[in-house]
Design an enzyme around this catalytic site. Structure first.
Site, short mmCIF file in Angstrom:
data_model
loop_
_atom_site.label_atom_id
_atom_site.label_comp_id
_atom_site.label_asym_id
_atom_site.label_seq_id
_atom_site.Cartn_x
_atom_site.Cartn_y
_atom_site.Cartn_z
N ASN A 97 -4.16 -7.29 -1.68
CA ASN A 97 -3.14 -6.62 -2.48
C ASN A 97 -2.12 -5.93 -1.57
O ASN A 97 -2.03 -6.21 -0.38
CB ASN A 97 -3.80 -5.60 -3.41
CG ASN A 97 -4.45 -4.49 -2.64
OD1 ASN A 97 -5.10 -4.72 -1.62
ND2 ASN A 97 -4.27 -3.25 -3.09
N GLY A 108 0.90 -1.78 -7.91
CA GLY A 108 1.18 -2.32 -6.59
C GLY A 108 0.82 -3.79 -6.58
O GLY A 108 -0.19 -4.20 -7.14
N CYS A 133 -2.16 -3.01 -0.34
CA CYS A 133 -2.72 -2.13 0.70
C CYS A 133 -3.94 -2.73 1.37
O CYS A 133 -4.68 -2.01 2.05
CB CYS A 133 -3.06 -0.77 0.10
SG CYS A 133 -1.66 0.00 -0.73
N THR A 134 -4.19 -4.00 1.17
CA THR A 134 -5.20 -4.82 1.84
C THR A 134 -6.64 -4.41 1.57
O THR A 134 -7.52 -4.78 2.34
CB THR A 134 -4.98 -4.90 3.38
OG1 THR A 134 -5.38 -3.69 4.01
CG2 THR A 134 -3.54 -5.22 3.73
N GLU A 135 -6.92 -3.71 0.46
CA GLU A 135 -8.31 -3.36 0.18
C GLU A 135 -8.91 -4.15 -0.98
O GLU A 135 -10.13 -4.12 -1.19
CB GLU A 135 -8.47 -1.85 -0.09
CG GLU A 135 -8.12 -1.39 -1.48
CD GLU A 135 -6.64 -1.16 -1.71
OE1 GLU A 135 -6.27 -0.53 -2.69
OE2 GLU A 135 -5.84 -1.63 -0.87
N THR A 167 -3.17 6.93 -8.76
CA THR A 167 -1.89 7.42 -9.28
C THR A 167 -1.49 6.83 -10.63
O THR A 167 -1.09 7.58 -11.52
CB THR A 167 -0.78 7.18 -8.23
OG1 THR A 167 -0.89 8.19 -7.21
CG2 THR A 167 0.60 7.26 -8.83
N PRO A 207 -5.78 3.55 0.41
CA PRO A 207 -5.18 4.54 1.33
C PRO A 207 -5.22 5.99 0.85
O PRO A 207 -5.21 6.90 1.66
CB PRO A 207 -3.73 4.07 1.46
CG PRO A 207 -3.73 2.66 1.01
CD PRO A 207 -4.80 2.54 -0.01
N THR A 208 -5.22 6.23 -0.44
CA THR A 208 -5.23 7.58 -1.04
C THR A 208 -4.12 8.48 -0.52
O THR A 208 -4.29 9.70 -0.41
CB THR A 208 -6.59 8.31 -0.86
OG1 THR A 208 -6.74 8.77 0.49
CG2 THR A 208 -7.75 7.41 -1.22
N ILE A 232 -3.23 10.99 -3.65
CA ILE A 232 -4.28 11.78 -4.31
C ILE A 232 -5.03 12.65 -3.31
O ILE A 232 -5.57 13.69 -3.68
CB ILE A 232 -5.25 10.89 -5.11
CG1 ILE A 232 -6.01 9.91 -4.22
CG2 ILE A 232 -4.51 10.17 -6.22
CD1 ILE A 232 -7.13 9.20 -4.96
#
Length: 930
Positions: free
Chosen positions: A560, A376, A562-564, A332, A745-746, A749
């Site tokens: 981060n 983020g 979103c934990t990735e 994004t 998470p996407t 998008i």
């Protein structure tokens, strides 16, 4: 300061006359309905009065919340909402009487219209206030064009419903909206109406964009845009530069060449949710007028990423083709800002907060600067001393981490990502921190609100030693970091040695602030809070560090938002990651993966992501320094569930786990290979020497470090590709990027591309998706195709899907093979999600955003689930999703616009004696990464 005018809502009567919207008339109609059923005894009843008042408020809210401010509602639409409100409220007898009354009145009107003269032609109000006759021919042509080539859709049905909402003097915007709303209402019966709705929205967008760039009223059909797109594109770039929204450097490209490369037919790929999301949040606009069309949008992003290429036009076309085909999509922030004056293109930022006031408030200021342009945030708060620790400068006692977290929480709300979406931050704390128990309570709705952070995400950063103590039912000691400063930077055997030494010091009375607890009790409380509040998430420190390619250059202190992302942070370095995702569904057929196409996609995508690092606008120097030194990127995937459907593979199966393994192996192989080729062309990243890469240790090899530290083997080690040859190339030529892979998470998008989110199982087969663009009916198109092929798709099936909340499990006439193939998230045992994630994780140098779904949670099930995640070598987990008590709307009104109830937060059964709260599915505020 002048107050903003309140919207004026209007009503279209059946004779096309327009009158002011009066909620009092709704109350009167409802009262009459109750009197008709309950008799005159109900007149003056306090119960009826209160019920009518409540129902009226619901109807008004439903109409105005979903409508564009100031638009007109057809009288039938209002009556539909009255009927819905009665049904939702359980007033079934009254609703039945109301329905019968409406049908009787409809018959009377039909009879009275016999022999009436035709209605006069309607007039349309143009932008300049003048009026012109309604162009019925064009309206019919636009609707017919929108339906062209799509099975199961009817232009006539759309036109008939749209004409109900037309009135004399209707504005151009309202005229555009009428067929869109008509088509949207039909999505639940035929998924292809989603494409129709999108194409009708395109007509509205084309009118806005062409009028803006040409400086005069203009409109065009899709067919006409084939010729007009190139000229429009040149005008668009010039208009954007003039409006100071597009980088003037884009004007120096060969715009004619790029305009000729646009593919107008790709505008037809959009489903409604995807295009509406772009319209609302992504397309460039001025004074709320969009002037960027979809293919211009993709080319603008591509040009922004090709700015420093030698052959800029050729690379821009290459990047455009990848984006506009939906084979790959940037994150994004990249879509928002590429090619603009402030190209902040990175998705995620990770910081470590220092243990002093200057460091704490600098970190909060950095959060604000990073969030302003859509970043983020993940903050590592472990170094900050705990409650009761000594403050040397004042000889006082610290209030701990929590008061500062409250400030960080409020900062995220105040800086709402440049007004585009809610600011988002996640705080991480290690499990040995003395404030961990208060940290667990941050999202509770009870207690001292000054020590609560209702808008901040939180996550536990869990050492392996703690999990071992849980398994052994041992004790666990909490410390303040100012007295155990090295624990923060240690992991694996070194952490164990230092931690046990500090425990011995505490036992001897040599440490001032500490507390000993039973490890299992703390673990249970962590899981209880996770279930009650959705936080803190469970993430694992040791595998993140033991497997990090950059172990030689620092320590991973947190993930981060979103934990990735698992990158090093320090006082001097803010980690940055640049994300994008491969659309896996576009790279499979019934025969399996198309490896040649996947290699082409990944190779180009890695080049695009690497370009982000050099073009990026950095708001703080620590982020720039870190990103240019290590050059990490995070290539992920989306559409995993769609890829399984294409191959007829149920999610809950060994075949799905195997596909997760093989597809991620291929993406990993091609991404690493692409980074090697970029290193040959552009040079290896600065800190490559000493990295695991430089030693020939690839992600698949680093699993051995975790197994060795833990003393057991947690992951499958099977491979199918030629990793030896790739390993040799990495050592010889180096890597362009310290990290290559991360599955985000996407959330947004994937909507744009019209595929399932990330690696998620299908949530429901029929539901309403809520995000910042509104509420959208989503129907599983693959399921509809299969049901049609077996003669099972009809109104009864739609009704059954609504009744059973989008699940096939209890619908007897659906065959078992379809029930297995289209099982929804809460019907799948969550161990299958962990198995698939474990097989992916062995190939990934960072982590993955893994939501876990559990239909009937209990303390024991959660304990087993998260212990399994740890044993299988997962680095992180994300949300725990629990089934909500809210169901989709049971009504089957023809003109409900598909407005089923969105999933809501509600209290499921208690866990360990506490009332619990489910996480909302697809919460619009969780769209932080992509």
């Amino acid at each position: 300061m002048r107050e903003r005018a309140q919207p004026v809502w209007r009503v279209i009567r059946r004779n096309a006359a327009v009158t002011p919207f009066d909620p009092a008339k709704i109350a009167v109609a409802l009262t009459k309905a109750f009197l008709a059923v309950e008799g005159t005894a109900a007149a003056g009843s306090r119960r009826v009065h209160d019920t009518v008042e409540e129902l009226t408020a619901q109807v008004v809210s439903a109409l105005t919340r979903r409508g564009e401010a100031g638009r007109a509602f057809h009288i039938e639409e209002i009556q539909d909402q009255v009927e819905l409100a009665l049904m939702r409220g359980g007033h079934h007898k009254v609703a039945r009487a109301y329905v019968l009354y409406r049908e009787e009145r409809a018959r009377e009107r039909e009879a009275s219209r016999a022999g009436e003269p035709a209605q006069p032609a309607l007039q349309v109000t143009l932008e300049d206030g003048t009026r012109a006759p309604l162009d019925e021919a064009r309206l019919s042509r636009i609707v017919a064009e929108a339906c062209e080539g799509l099975d199961g859709v009817s232009a006539e049905a759309i036109l008939n419903d749209a004409r109900r909402n037309l009135y004399d003097g209707i504005t151009l915007d309202e005229l555009s909206l009428a067929p869109i709303l008509a088509a949207r209402a039909l999505v639940e019966t035929e998924p292809n109406y989603s494409f129709v709705s999108a194409r009708l929205l395109l007509d509205k967008l084309r009118r806005e964009a062409l009028t803006f760039v040409e400086g005069r009223p203009a409109q065009a059909t899709q067919e006409e845009m084939v010729e007009r797109y190139p000229a429009y594109f040149e005008s668009f770039i010039k208009a954007g530069i003039e409006a100071e929204m597009i980088d003037p450097e884009l004007g120096r490209f060969d715009l004619r060449k790029l305009g000729a490369a646009l593919k107008p037919e790709r505008d037809l790929q959009f489903q409604y949710l995807g295009l509406q999301t772009l319209y609302d949040r992504y397309f460039l606009h001025r004074d709320d007028v969009r002037y960027e069309l979809p293919q211009a949008f993709f080319m603008r992003v591509a040009m922004g990423l090709a700015l420093r290429e030698i052959d800029r036009e050729a690379r821009a076309i290459e990047f455009y083709d990848l984006l506009s085909s939906f084979d790959f999509m940037c994150s994004t922030p990249t879509l928002f800002n590429a090619g603009t004056l402030r190209p902040q293109l990175s998705s995620c930022f990770l910081t470590t907060v220092s243990d002093d006031l200057d460091g704490i408030f600098k970190a909060i200021k950095d959060n604000a600067l990073l969030a302003k342009y859509s970043g983020g945030l993940g903050n590592d708060w472990t170094p900050v001393r705990g409650l009761g620790a000594r403050i040397k400068g004042t000889n006082g006692k610290s209030q701990g981490v929590v008061p500062f977290l409250k400030v960080a929480n409020d900062t995220a709300i105040a800086v709402n990502q440049g007004g585009k979406r809610k600011g988002a931050v996640c705080a991480y704390l290690e499990t040995w921190h003395i404030d961990i128990e208060e940290f667990l309570d941050l999202r509770k709705n009870t207690g001292d609100d000054r020590r609560r952070t209702h808008d901040m995400n939180t996550a536990n950063w869990v050492p392996d030693l703690f999990m071992e103590r849980v398994e052994a039912d041992g004790e666990w000691t909490l410390f303040s970091p100012d007295e155990v400063p090295d624990l923060h930077d240690l992991y694996g055997p070194a952490f164990r040695e230092a931690y046990e030494a500090y425990e011995a010091k505490a036992a001897r009375g040599e440490i001032r602030v500490f507390k000993t607890v039973r490890a299992v009790d703390l673990w249970r409380r962590m899981l209880t809070m996770l279930f009650e509040t959705g936080h803190p998430w469970i993430t694992f420190k040791d595998p993140c560090n033991l497997r990090s390619p950059q172990r030689h250059a620092g320590v991973v202190h947190s993930s981060n938002l979103c934990t990735e992302i698992t990158l090093n942070t320090s006082r001097d370095e803010v980690a940055v990651c640049n994300l994008g995702s491969v659309n896996l569904a576009a790279h499979v057929s019934e025969k399996g993966l198309d490896l040649q196409k996947l290699e082409r996609t990944v190779t180009t995508a890695m080049r695009m992501l690497d370009n982000v690092i050099d073009i990026n606008f950095y708001t703080i120097p620590e982020a720039r320094r870190s990103n240019l030194r290590h050059r990490p990127v995070g290539l992920g995937l989306m559409g995993f569930q769609d890829a399984l459907h294409i191959q007829r593979i149920p999610y809950a199966s060994e075949a799905a786990v195997e596909f997760a393994d093989r597809s991620m192996e291929a993406i990993s192989y091609f991404a690493i290979s692409a980074s090697v080729e970029l290193a040959r062309e552009r040079g290896a990243y600065q800190s490559f020497p000493g990295s695991l890469w430089s030693k020939g240790v690839l992600p698949i090899d680093s699993n051995a470090f975790v197994d060795e530290a833990r003393g057991f083997e947690g992951m499958d080690r099977s491979t199918t590709l030629d990793w030896e040859a790739l390993r040799a190339r990495v050592v010889e030529h180096g890597m362009r990027n310290s990290n290559c892979l991360a599955i985000a998470p996407t959330a947004t998008i994937s909507n744009i591309c019209g595929v399932s989110q990330s690696i998620e199982p299908a949530y429901q087969n029929l539901f309403v998706k809520s995000n910042m663009s509104g509420d959208f009916t989503v129907v599983n198109a693959a399921l509809v195709r299969d049901l049609k092929a077996r003669g099972l798709w009809d109104e009864v099936m739609v009704s059954d899907l609504k009744y059973y909340d989008g699940s096939l499990g209890q619908i007897d006439r659906v065959p078992d093979d379809l029930k297995a193939l289209y099982a929804t998230a809460f019907e799948i045992d969550p161990s299958w999600l962990i198995d698939a994630a474990s097989r992916r994780q062995k190939w990934i140098d960072q982590a993955q955003s893994l939501n876990l779904y559990i239909a009937n949670p209990s303390g024991r099930k959660l304990d087993e689930l998260y212990r399994l995640a740890w044993r299988r070598g997962l680095k992180t987990t994300y949300y725990l999703r629990s089934r909500s008590a809210t169901h989709v709307e049971k009504s089957t009104l023809k003109r409900s616009d598909g407005k089923l109830n969105a999933v809501a937060v509600s209290p499921p059964p208690a866990l360990n004696g506490a009332h619990v709260q489910a996480c909302a599915i697809d919460d619009p505020n969780c769209e932080a990464c992509q």
